[in-house]
Design an enzyme around this catalytic site. Structure first.
Site, short mmCIF file in Angstrom:
data_model
loop_
_atom_site.label_atom_id
_atom_site.label_comp_id
_atom_site.label_asym_id
_atom_site.label_seq_id
_atom_site.Cartn_x
_atom_site.Cartn_y
_atom_site.Cartn_z
N ASP A 68 0.82 -1.21 0.00
CA ASP A 68 0.00 0.00 0.00
C ASP A 68 0.86 1.27 0.00
O ASP A 68 2.07 1.21 0.22
CB ASP A 68 -0.97 0.00 1.19
N ASN A 136 -7.70 -2.44 14.28
CA ASN A 136 -9.10 -2.65 13.86
C ASN A 136 -9.23 -3.88 12.95
O ASN A 136 -10.29 -4.11 12.37
CB ASN A 136 -9.63 -1.41 13.16
N HIS A 138 -7.41 -4.44 10.15
CA HIS A 138 -7.07 -4.27 8.72
C HIS A 138 -5.79 -5.02 8.37
O HIS A 138 -4.92 -5.23 9.20
CB HIS A 138 -7.02 -2.78 8.32
N GLU A 143 -9.70 -1.82 5.26
CA GLU A 143 -10.31 -1.48 6.54
C GLU A 143 -11.56 -2.35 6.80
O GLU A 143 -12.08 -2.98 5.87
CB GLU A 143 -10.69 0.00 6.53
#
Ligand code: F6R
Length: 265
Positions: A68, A136, A138, A143
């Site tokens: 990413d 979270n 990811h 996400e």
């Protein structure tokens, strides 16, 4: 799925580094998927140390693909993931590297850039994909709520990721990024997930022992045939409550190992 529990983050990084070493000692072409983030610093430092200690005759055979990049952040920006990779890994690895591939955060059109990268990935699966995990759940910048069939695309970062990553980002924290998708990650032949620290404990137990659901993107890894998860004791706190005592086998050097199947969870 194999889970390795290390006494601390340093040893977790060393173990993860040791799993990458064989990819660098080969001579045939290797495709390696890489991640960034604090957890990876120890992994990359250990990989560099272990390779240096082997006094190899390096052959340029490794092609890398980073997961990413922040959107509208140029490669030479100190907050970019490309900058991170040069700082922590690539500067010390050139003799082994055939080609390094990044998503360009400063591309003119996000859609074209993502298509270009997706085509590169689709030509052949990566041999090994290295992953961290967000608090979270990811993986990459996929996400919570991301479709399991997602491919490389522009994504909006969640408020919790923005808040957390802003602590490290020099300047104004981007709100969007380009990221390979969950489907791309699942195409890797092997996956190595590394997680350290108490703040990863809850999400790890959800991802590895909870139900497989898009609200917890990393949970899809339960369905991948070849995953090794390397965690330190702090990150393993919630996870080990799911295993019977005899499922946790000592490996020496303070490391232990759990194989997850229907009998051990
Ligand atoms: C970044 C990436 C992210 C990180 C994750 C964990 O390339 O893939 O999924 O791996 O956010 O980051 P740290 O290690 O900083 O907690």
């Amino acid at each position: 799925m194999k889970i390795i529990i290390a006494p601390d983050s340093k040893q977790a990084g060393c173990y993860a580094g040791s799993l990458l070493v064989p990819l660098f000692t080969k001579i045939e072409p290797v495709r390696l998927g890489l991640a960034t983030g604090k957890t990876m610093i120890g992994v990359y430092q250990s990989l560099i140390r272990q390779l240096a200690a082997m006094s190899l005759c390096p052959v340029a055979h490794v092609s890398t693909f980073n997961l990413d990049e922040y959107w509208q952040v140029p490669p030479n920006h100190p907050g970019s993931f490309q900058y991170f990779m040069h700082r922590y890994l690539f500067t010390d690895l050139p003799p082994f590297l055939e080609q390094i591939h990044f998503l360009r955060g400063d591309a003119e059109k996000a859609e074209d850039e993502c298509r270009r990268f997706d085509t590169l990935l689709s030509q052949e699966p990566v041999d090994t994909q290295l992953l961290g995990i967000g608090v979270n759940g990811h993986i990459g910048f996929n996400e919570p709520g991301t479709s399991f069939s997602s491919r490389t695309r522009k994504v909006q970062l969640s408020p919790s990721t923005i808040k957390r990553n802003a602590l490290e980002f020099p300047g104004v924290m981007p709100k969007a990024a380009l990221s390979v998708g969950i489907a791309n990650i699942m195409e890797a032949n092997n996956v190595i997930l590394v997680a350290c620290g108490e703040d990863k404990s809850h999400v790890l137990s959800q991802a590895l022992c909870g139900s497989v659901r898009e609200e917890c993107p990393a949970s899809i890894l339960q369905t991948h045939p070849k995953v090794t998860v390397i965690v330190d004791k702090m990150a393993a706190q919630s996870l080990i409550k799911y295993f019977s005592r005899h499922a946790i086998q000592p490996l020496g050097d303070g490391l232990s190992r759990v194989e997850i199947d229907e009998n051990s969870v």
